[in-house]
Design a protein around this motif. Sequence first.
Motif, PDB file in Angstrom:
ATOM      1  N   PRO A   1       0.837  -1.187   0.000  1.00 21.53           N
ATOM      2  CA  PRO A   1       0.000   0.000   0.000  1.00 21.53           C
ATOM      3  C   PRO A   1       0.884   1.253   0.000  1.00 21.53           C
ATOM      4  O   PRO A   1       1.908   1.280   0.688  1.00 21.53           O
ATOM      5  CB  PRO A   1      -0.766  -0.096   1.330  1.00 21.53           C
ATOM      6  N   TYR A   2       0.490   2.271  -0.812  1.00 22.70           N
ATOM      7  CA  TYR A   2       1.288   3.497  -0.815  1.00 22.70           C
ATOM      8  C   TYR A   2       0.405   4.703  -1.098  1.00 22.70           C
ATOM      9  O   TYR A   2      -0.698   4.573  -1.640  1.00 22.70           O
ATOM     10  CB  TYR A   2       2.425   3.413  -1.844  1.00 22.70           C
ATOM     11  N   LEU A   3       0.905   5.846  -0.708  1.00 27.55           N
ATOM     12  CA  LEU A   3       0.234   7.116  -0.995  1.00 27.55           C
ATOM     13  C   LEU A   3       1.270   8.082  -1.555  1.00 27.55           C
ATOM     14  O   LEU A   3       2.440   8.038  -1.172  1.00 27.55           O
ATOM     15  CB  LEU A   3      -0.386   7.709   0.273  1.00 27.55           C
ATOM     16  N   LYS A   4       0.780   8.952  -2.444  1.00 31.54           N
ATOM     17  CA  LYS A   4       1.634  10.025  -2.962  1.00 31.54           C
ATOM     18  C   LYS A   4       0.947  11.353  -2.657  1.00 31.54           C
ATOM     19  O   LYS A   4      -0.279  11.437  -2.691  1.00 31.54           O
ATOM     20  CB  LYS A   4       1.776   9.917  -4.475  1.00 31.54           C
TER      21      LYS A   4
ATOM     22  N   GLY B   1      -2.577   7.142  -4.914  1.00 29.69           N
ATOM     23  CA  GLY B   1      -1.892   5.961  -4.391  1.00 29.69           C
ATOM     24  C   GLY B   1      -2.784   4.742  -4.453  1.00 29.69           C
ATOM     25  O   GLY B   1      -3.914   4.796  -4.932  1.00 29.69           O
ATOM     26  N   SER B   2      -2.239   3.635  -3.947  1.00 23.65           N
ATOM     27  CA  SER B   2      -2.929   2.353  -4.132  1.00 23.65           C
ATOM     28  C   SER B   2      -4.255   2.272  -3.401  1.00 23.65           C
ATOM     29  O   SER B   2      -5.148   1.548  -3.808  1.00 23.65           O
ATOM     30  CB  SER B   2      -2.021   1.206  -3.680  1.00 23.65           C
ATOM     31  N   PHE B   3      -4.428   3.025  -2.289  1.00 25.50           N
ATOM     32  CA  PHE B   3      -5.693   2.910  -1.559  1.00 25.50           C
ATOM     33  C   PHE B   3      -6.296   4.280  -1.252  1.00 25.50           C
ATOM     34  O   PHE B   3      -7.110   4.430  -0.354  1.00 25.50           O
ATOM     35  CB  PHE B   3      -5.510   2.091  -0.274  1.00 25.50           C
ATOM     36  N   SER B   4      -5.887   5.298  -2.035  1.00 23.33           N
ATOM     37  CA  SER B   4      -6.403   6.645  -1.760  1.00 23.33           C
ATOM     38  C   SER B   4      -7.925   6.702  -1.928  1.00 23.33           C
ATOM     39  O   SER B   4      -8.608   7.431  -1.216  1.00 23.33           O
ATOM     40  CB  SER B   4      -5.715   7.673  -2.667  1.00 23.33           C
ATOM     41  N   LYS B   5      -8.450   5.863  -2.820  1.00 23.32           N
ATOM     42  CA  LYS B   5      -9.901   5.904  -3.016  1.00 23.32           C
ATOM     43  C   LYS B   5     -10.665   5.290  -1.839  1.00 23.32           C
ATOM     44  O   LYS B   5     -11.856   5.517  -1.665  1.00 23.32           O
ATOM     45  CB  LYS B   5     -10.297   5.245  -4.345  1.00 23.32           C
ATOM     46  N   ASN B   6      -9.954   4.502  -1.001  1.00 25.91           N
ATOM     47  CA  ASN B   6     -10.601   3.931   0.176  1.00 25.91           C
ATOM     48  C   ASN B   6     -10.583   4.890   1.374  1.00 25.91           C
ATOM     49  O   ASN B   6     -11.042   4.549   2.456  1.00 25.91           O
ATOM     50  CB  ASN B   6      -9.879   2.652   0.623  1.00 25.91           C
ATOM     51  N   LEU B   7      -9.954   6.054   1.190  1.00 29.48           N
ATOM     52  CA  LEU B   7      -9.798   6.971   2.321  1.00 29.48           C
ATOM     53  C   LEU B   7     -10.563   8.269   2.100  1.00 29.48           C
ATOM     54  O   LEU B   7     -10.380   8.921   1.075  1.00 29.48           O
ATOM     55  CB  LEU B   7      -8.323   7.367   2.483  1.00 29.48           C
ATOM     56  N   PRO B   8     -11.361   8.680   3.082  1.00 28.54           N
ATOM     57  CA  PRO B   8     -11.928  10.027   3.012  1.00 28.54           C
ATOM     58  C   PRO B   8     -10.774  11.034   3.059  1.00 28.54           C
ATOM     59  O   PRO B   8      -9.761  10.786   3.723  1.00 28.54           O
ATOM     60  CB  PRO B   8     -12.785  10.140   4.281  1.00 28.54           C
ATOM     61  N   PRO B   9     -10.920  12.188   2.380  1.00 26.67           N
ATOM     62  CA  PRO B   9      -9.801  13.144   2.264  1.00 26.67           C
ATOM     63  C   PRO B   9      -9.217  13.566   3.614  1.00 26.67           C
ATOM     64  O   PRO B   9      -8.000  13.649   3.760  1.00 26.67           O
ATOM     65  CB  PRO B   9     -10.432  14.345   1.545  1.00 26.67           C
TER      66      PRO B   9
ATOM     67  N   ALA C   1      -6.962  10.877   4.931  1.00 27.76           N
ATOM     68  CA  ALA C   1      -5.693  10.844   4.186  1.00 27.76           C
ATOM     69  C   ALA C   1      -4.752  11.927   4.701  1.00 27.76           C
ATOM     70  O   ALA C   1      -3.553  11.691   4.910  1.00 27.76           O
ATOM     71  CB  ALA C   1      -5.963  11.025   2.693  1.00 27.76           C
ATOM     72  N   THR C   2      -5.301  13.106   4.925  1.00 30.63           N
ATOM     73  CA  THR C   2      -4.480  14.218   5.427  1.00 30.63           C
ATOM     74  C   THR C   2      -3.895  13.889   6.801  1.00 30.63           C
ATOM     75  O   THR C   2      -2.701  14.093   7.050  1.00 30.63           O
ATOM     76  CB  THR C   2      -5.344  15.496   5.530  1.00 30.63           C
ATOM     77  N   THR C   3      -4.750  13.363   7.686  1.00 26.47           N
ATOM     78  CA  THR C   3      -4.275  12.994   9.025  1.00 26.47           C
ATOM     79  C   THR C   3      -3.152  11.966   8.930  1.00 26.47           C
ATOM     80  O   THR C   3      -2.100  12.097   9.573  1.00 26.47           O
ATOM     81  CB  THR C   3      -5.434  12.361   9.844  1.00 26.47           C
ATOM     82  N   LEU C   4      -3.373  10.958   8.116  1.00 26.40           N
ATOM     83  CA  LEU C   4      -2.383   9.880   7.976  1.00 26.40           C
ATOM     84  C   LEU C   4      -1.057  10.429   7.446  1.00 26.40           C
ATOM     85  O   LEU C   4       0.015  10.168   7.996  1.00 26.40           O
ATOM     86  CB  LEU C   4      -2.938   8.802   7.035  1.00 26.40           C
ATOM     87  N   LEU C   5      -1.154  11.224   6.381  1.00 30.40           N
ATOM     88  CA  LEU C   5       0.081  11.761   5.794  1.00 30.40           C
ATOM     89  C   LEU C   5       0.783  12.695   6.768  1.00 30.40           C
ATOM     90  O   LEU C   5       2.019  12.719   6.828  1.00 30.40           O
ATOM     91  CB  LEU C   5      -0.234  12.495   4.482  1.00 30.40           C
TER      92      LEU C   5
END
Lengths: 588, 588
Positions: free
Chosen positions: B355-358, B366-374, B377-381
């Motif tokens: 799994p990765y994000l850009k 990234g590979s699972f960005s569509k599974n994450l609410p925006p 994603a921000t919190t995670l990054l």
Amino acid sequence: MNFRKRTAHCGELRPSDAGRTVVLNGWVNARRDYGSIVFIDLRDREGVTQVVLDATDNPELAANLKDVRSEWVLWVEGAVRMRENPNPKIPTGLVEIVVRDAGVINRSEVPPFEIVDDLQTNEELRLQYRYLDLRRPTIQQKLLMRSRLASVTREYFSAEGFAEVETPVLTRSTPEGARDYLVPSRVNKGRFYALPQSPQLFKQLLMVSGFDRYMQIVKVFRDEDLRADRQPEFTQIDIEMSFVEQSDIMAMTERYVQHVWKRLLDIDLDLGFRQVTFADAMNTYGSDKPDLRYGLPIVDVTDYAASSSFVVFKSAADAGHVVKALRIPDAASFSRKQIDELTDLAKTHGAGGLPYLKLVQGEVSGSFSKNLPPDEATTLLSACSAADGDLVLFAVGEWERACTILGALRIEAARRLDLVSKTTTPYSMLWITEFPLLEHDPEEQRWVARHHPFTSPMTEDLHLLESNPGAIRARAYDLVMNGYEAAGGSVRIHDSTVQQRMFDLIGMSVEEANAKFGFLLKALKYGAPPHGGIAFGFDRLAMVLAGTNNIRDVIAFPKTTSGLSLMDGCPSDVDDKQLAELGIALRQ
Amino acid sequence: MNFRKRTAHCGELRPSDAGRTVVLNGWVNARRDYGSIVFIDLRDREGVTQVVLDATDNPELAANLKDVRSEWVLWVEGAVRMRENPNPKIPTGLVEIVVRDAGVINRSEVPPFEIVDDLQTNEELRLQYRYLDLRRPTIQQKLLMRSRLASVTREYFSAEGFAEVETPVLTRSTPEGARDYLVPSRVNKGRFYALPQSPQLFKQLLMVSGFDRYMQIVKVFRDEDLRADRQPEFTQIDIEMSFVEQSDIMAMTERYVQHVWKRLLDIDLDLGFRQVTFADAMNTYGSDKPDLRYGLPIVDVTDYAASSSFVVFKSAADAGHVVKALRIPDAASFSRKQIDELTDLAKTHGAGGLPYLKLVQGEVSGSFSKNLPPDEATTLLSACSAADGDLVLFAVGEWERACTILGALRIEAARRLDLVSKTTTPYSMLWITEFPLLEHDPEEQRWVARHHPFTSPMTEDLHLLESNPGAIRARAYDLVMNGYEAAGGSVRIHDSTVQQRMFDLIGMSVEEANAKFGFLLKALKYGAPPHGGIAFGFDRLAMVLAGTNNIRDVIAFPKTTSGLSLMDGCPSDVDDKQLAELGIALRQ
């Protein structure tokens, strides 16, 4: 941590330390309990220090330590003070430690033998408990001496520009000389590595590579039937040099020996060790490693024998054999039994018997005196420089055998007369030179290399290569110390054509030579420099320096003469699973 | 003697020698023939010197030397003079020798490859002609560096009171850990010696014997399936000390490393190397031998994952597993192909996927960005400290596996970003401490020693011996240099009861323990001192110092990854006669 760490060793305290508080860690060497006062001798690698515990001042501590026995491990803290009863035998003998605090670090069961220098226990038990045997200061000192020997050896050769290069232990089997130890390969089933008998080929290749000066202290292996002074694995100081001739290597070696004797024994050796040719050494001492701490030269009486009335002598001379004599001063008093023992010794070296003469108050007696007219006996004895009270032993036969017989008797005579202890030269250093290049193997009916087949012939003997191989002398030399072969070396062949001729000479076909040593023959074709070297038996050298006759005294974990390690029980059985992985099986 | 011996090396002449007459011995490195003038570069271990032969002045000599080609061995006599065209690249480049007399010492066939530093020939050919490969100055310098390393190592430990004691090469097979190389015994048929995997037991016994401080540079052997950087035989600097704790051994080791870096590289290292626990190293770098010449720390995002909408993360957290992240700065530009390669690498370390994000210009992909609410994603990054242009890789699963996956990706990322060449710390020295004492062997369904079964548990974890063995930490430590495990050691068990409990713990019965290690258990009962030590991989250390990544560059005669020596062709077939003598046969 259940102990306080030492601030001093057990060997370092002196009167100047009086008043200092120190902590010692060590083993209980001895404990003497006088009720209110307990003395403990505490030992470590550096020495022994007396520790005093006063139970009146310190009843709790005394109670804690009341079970302490020999070989327990303690820490002790206390003040250094002068002893009331000094012990002049040990360097710390003027002081003692008054214990303030102490503790047991580890206990010990009662050891199977006492940890003392003059141990009388049989060697088998000592080897089984080698870790306790190694606690004895006398053994420890010998191994520490060996460690220092390694150190000063490397120091010397490093200063002389020698590089230490490690050569492989897993090598190719080249059955020539002693038997190889083999190591089955699991990855390449059915194939084997061999443990090296010497790094000979590798060090020569390093010279071809331009390393110029190489040294290594290295383990080597020979699967021979073991004798008392042999080990299946032993250590060699291995040396090789490029662009040199024999005299350079010998001079370098002498300076090394001089350095070692100075550094380890504080003895000044003179350079220019005596050199004796192999032929002279055999003729005069009956050995190629004579002990020259004493005399007892052999004399040749073949000329006399040619006209002797004693038929044994006469026929030997007529057959082209030799007659040799060894005069033993003041030995006419040897008993019949003693003479019989000498005869047995002569026979183990191939003698048929042991002709001898005694001269006592002008009277000649002996095994063949009745076969000799009196004037002949007188002539013979005077040819041997025999004086009243002397015993003269004779050997008759083929040259090398006759020499060897008297060589063995010479050593035995010196032992009986205790000549070594009376010597004025405690170290006899001697070069033996001009060894024969080849010797004839009667079993295989061929010439074999006396040293190894990479030894260079003497240039002046090259013309004999085809006509008289047995007469060719090698550019080989041994360094003999006190009757031990301490080191041996040679100038090597650096010309691939000469090397191929050498292989021819020892009956090795071109195919066989290529299969076994092809890489060396090839290497010699790419610009090999002139080179040569020498190798010391490191264990033997350590033995001579440590003043012991037992090689196991200078090896930490030695094997018995049957190749066993009594401590860890090797060699041992292994699982058939291990053998299956290696692709081998035991033979039925 | 068919040559004149050198009076100077080929590396020593300088302008101050101008006018001196010298003799050089060496190899023809290059020959440039300008008709009346011939230039020869003569090479030995110390360097290269230009030699000039003027055919007009010396026509006879020129004729004699006209066949001379590369790698021939010459002696050259002549005067030193200043060069008209100096070569600033070599230390002797300001001078040359005008030949007065010279001769060929040995010829050379045309070598299979040129003797130059930047050789492009394949390694197989080089290993086959290793003696020529070793002529290349770059390899020679590395081996001479290794020789100096041995020298300064011994110098340091000798000054610190360590005794060098040789331990046996023919030892007992104790199958525990890697496979032993076996050596059949001829004298004791059906029984085998084993080559040591380490002198571990012997050095411990030397401590029991009171040797106090031991060191040895020693060959050890492991019959493992070989990898690129492994050799069947390798060299160890083996150290053991008595009456010490972990910190003493680590401090002694650091001072040794400082000494080496100063003496060989003239670099001053600060003492007090960084210490990181095993747990922290795994958490932060995904490795127990992290390269800290660069950063790239791993972060734990399991807490976040527990409330993630991404089901892969959520269910991992719920199952007690972990989620870890590796941020790679400025790597959002990695192509699909590059990401696929990283995914493959992750999979070889047991990952299911990668799994990765850009984050690019505020956009998350990234590979699972569509599974994450925006906002998630921000919190995670931001938990990963990701900035614009970064790539973040994730690993999910059991703790050690997840760490290891990101550890491998961290090294690969550093390689791609070329971080090592950009570092400001050319040497990263790091201790890893508090290793787990045991690890669980799923195949054998038992605990096995992670280091070896003589390693002491941490005193504070002793209460876990029965209740939670997996959590016990060992008094073990590794020294990591630039991502290599340079050395590893431990405090040993010196109490026979604890040693027996350790054997119990790894499922070794009393009988088995006695059969294999009885002599050690026994030795511990006779007053063993507290002791511990460390062992350096000598070849690896030489590699780091010589600045090479190829271990064969610092071994004179290395083997290939299949355990072959291409030069002498070992392992080889042996005669059945030899096998019969040893009482073994090949399996069918």
